[in-house]
Design a protein around this motif. Structure first.
Motif, short mmCIF file in Angstrom:
data_model
loop_
_atom_site.label_atom_id
_atom_site.label_comp_id
_atom_site.label_asym_id
_atom_site.label_seq_id
_atom_site.Cartn_x
_atom_site.Cartn_y
_atom_site.Cartn_z
N PRO A 268 1.10 -1.07 0.08
CA PRO A 268 0.21 -0.05 0.22
C PRO A 268 0.78 1.60 -0.26
N VAL A 269 2.17 1.50 0.67
CA VAL A 269 3.06 2.57 0.80
C VAL A 269 3.75 3.26 -0.83
N LEU A 270 3.64 2.01 -1.81
CA LEU A 270 3.58 2.60 -3.19
C LEU A 270 2.49 2.90 -4.24
N LYS A 271 1.09 3.48 -3.50
CA LYS A 271 -0.31 3.88 -3.82
C LYS A 271 -0.30 4.35 -2.98
N THR A 272 0.59 5.43 -1.73
CA THR A 272 0.20 6.14 -0.59
C THR A 272 0.89 7.58 -1.31
N GLU A 273 0.11 8.53 -1.63
CA GLU A 273 0.36 9.78 -1.48
C GLU A 273 1.43 10.48 -0.78
N GLY A 274 2.75 10.49 -0.99
CA GLY A 274 3.51 11.49 0.12
C GLY A 274 3.45 12.53 1.19
N ALA B 58 13.71 14.51 -18.13
CA ALA B 58 12.69 14.63 -17.71
C ALA B 58 11.86 13.71 -17.14
N ARG B 59 12.25 12.41 -18.02
CA ARG B 59 12.19 11.47 -18.22
C ARG B 59 11.80 10.01 -16.71
N ILE B 60 13.24 10.77 -16.45
CA ILE B 60 13.21 9.85 -15.18
C ILE B 60 13.08 10.16 -13.82
N ILE B 61 12.76 11.80 -13.73
CA ILE B 61 12.26 12.98 -12.92
C ILE B 61 10.69 12.92 -12.94
N GLN B 62 10.00 11.96 -13.99
CA GLN B 62 8.63 12.08 -13.98
C GLN B 62 8.75 10.99 -13.35
N HIS B 63 9.22 9.88 -13.71
CA HIS B 63 9.16 8.59 -13.49
C HIS B 63 9.03 8.18 -11.50
N GLU B 64 10.23 9.49 -10.97
CA GLU B 64 10.12 9.34 -9.70
C GLU B 64 8.55 9.86 -9.17
N TYR B 65 8.44 11.11 -9.38
CA TYR B 65 7.83 11.81 -9.15
C TYR B 65 6.19 11.37 -9.22
N ASP B 66 6.45 10.38 -9.65
CA ASP B 66 4.73 9.84 -10.17
C ASP B 66 4.71 8.75 -8.84
N HIS B 67 6.27 8.39 -7.72
CA HIS B 67 5.79 7.05 -6.70
C HIS B 67 5.57 7.91 -5.70
N VAL B 68 5.90 9.76 -5.41
CA VAL B 68 5.90 10.21 -4.25
C VAL B 68 4.37 10.62 -4.44
N ASP B 69 3.78 10.61 -5.69
CA ASP B 69 1.91 10.67 -6.02
C ASP B 69 1.37 9.73 -5.26
N GLY B 70 1.82 8.08 -5.55
CA GLY B 70 1.46 7.33 -5.18
C GLY B 70 0.95 6.65 -6.30
N VAL B 71 1.02 7.02 -7.82
CA VAL B 71 1.28 6.24 -8.66
C VAL B 71 2.55 5.63 -9.29
N LEU B 72 2.15 4.56 -9.95
CA LEU B 72 3.16 3.22 -10.60
C LEU B 72 3.26 3.44 -12.07
N PHE B 73 4.25 3.24 -12.62
CA PHE B 73 4.05 3.66 -14.11
C PHE B 73 3.20 2.38 -14.85
N THR B 74 2.82 1.19 -14.06
CA THR B 74 2.21 0.66 -14.60
C THR B 74 0.61 0.98 -14.81
N ASP B 75 0.64 2.07 -13.75
CA ASP B 75 -0.72 2.89 -13.61
C ASP B 75 -0.85 3.46 -15.29
N HIS B 76 0.10 3.95 -16.22
CA HIS B 76 -0.14 4.27 -17.03
C HIS B 76 -1.12 2.99 -18.43
N LEU B 77 -0.91 2.53 -18.21
CA LEU B 77 -0.69 1.48 -19.54
C LEU B 77 -2.42 1.18 -19.83
N SER B 78 -2.75 0.43 -20.70
CA SER B 78 -3.71 0.27 -21.05
C SER B 78 -4.44 -0.88 -20.04
N THR B 79 -5.67 -0.99 -20.07
CA THR B 79 -6.18 -1.94 -19.20
C THR B 79 -6.10 -3.17 -19.95
N LEU B 80 -6.27 -3.09 -21.12
CA LEU B 80 -5.12 -4.63 -21.99
C LEU B 80 -4.21 -5.08 -21.49
#
Length: 198
Positions: A11-17, A144-166
């Motif tokens: 759950p910590v990975l889905k929690t906003e820091g 920019a890409r690396i920063i965006q990826h890590e920034y997502d983490h402190v917002d409780g977002v993972l790169f898999t959240d950006h993928l399509s439902t399929l």
């Protein structure tokens, strides 16, 4: 000290820091441990939630992207990355601009999975460094890409959240196995389903 990296499903990975101040207890040691943990796992970025702390802090060392591509040609998206090593505390991405571009992203919390993620090519970010000096900077390309990826983490977002439902459905079994610790890795991890470290 090398810390265990929290695996997908915790759950910590889905929690906003939360934001921290310069008096945050043990901050200097925490940052040192994060560098050591990241390098041990051969990563280019590590966010505090990945070591179990819900705070707005991440570290980035994009130097590996500065190397020439397979043809020996410099990659324009890697410009300026040699020695690009920074600590970001309480970051805010103020603006994202430019075209969206795809890149195969991976994550130390989601080992052995890489997928195309579309992100804007340019960002402007404000943050404090490890000495609590304020910065406002603009980055593009891999930085920019690396920063965006890590920034997502402190917002409780993972790169898999950006993928399509399929795509998410196709990865469900692999992701479930990572949560259970059924994964081949060469660095320390903490798995949420088993509550064990390896």
């Amino acid at each position: 000290m090398i810390l265990p990296i929290v695996a997908y499903g915790d759950p910590v990975l889905k929690t906003e820091g939360v934001e921290i101040d310069k008096d945050y207890e043990g901050l200097e040691t925490l940052i040192e441990n994060m560098w050591e943990t990241m390098y041990n796992a051969h990563g280019v970025g590590l966010a505090a939630p990945q070591i179990g702390k819900s705070i707005r802090l991440f570290v980035v060392d994009a130097s590996p992207f500065a190397e020439d591509d397979a043809d020996g040609e410099p990659d324009p998206k890697a410009a300026g990355l040699d020695g690009f090593k920074k600590v970001f505390i309480n970051p805010i991405i103020e603006e994202e601009s430019g075209e969206e571009w795809a890149f195969q992203e991976g994550c130390l919390s989601i080992p052995n999975i890489r997928e195309d993620v579309y992100r804007k090519e340019k960002i402007t970010i404000t943050y404090f460094d490890e000495n609590f000096k304020f910065h406002e900077e603009t980055y593009d390309g891999y930085a920019a890409r690396i920063i965006q990826h890590e920034y997502d983490h402190v917002d409780g977002v993972l790169f898999t959240d950006h993928l399509s439902t399929l795509k998410k459905k196709l990865l469900m079994k692999k992701l479930a196995n990572i949560s259970k610790g059924i994964v081949d890795i060469d660095y320390r991890m903490k798995f949420p389903v088993t509550k064990r470290k390896r």
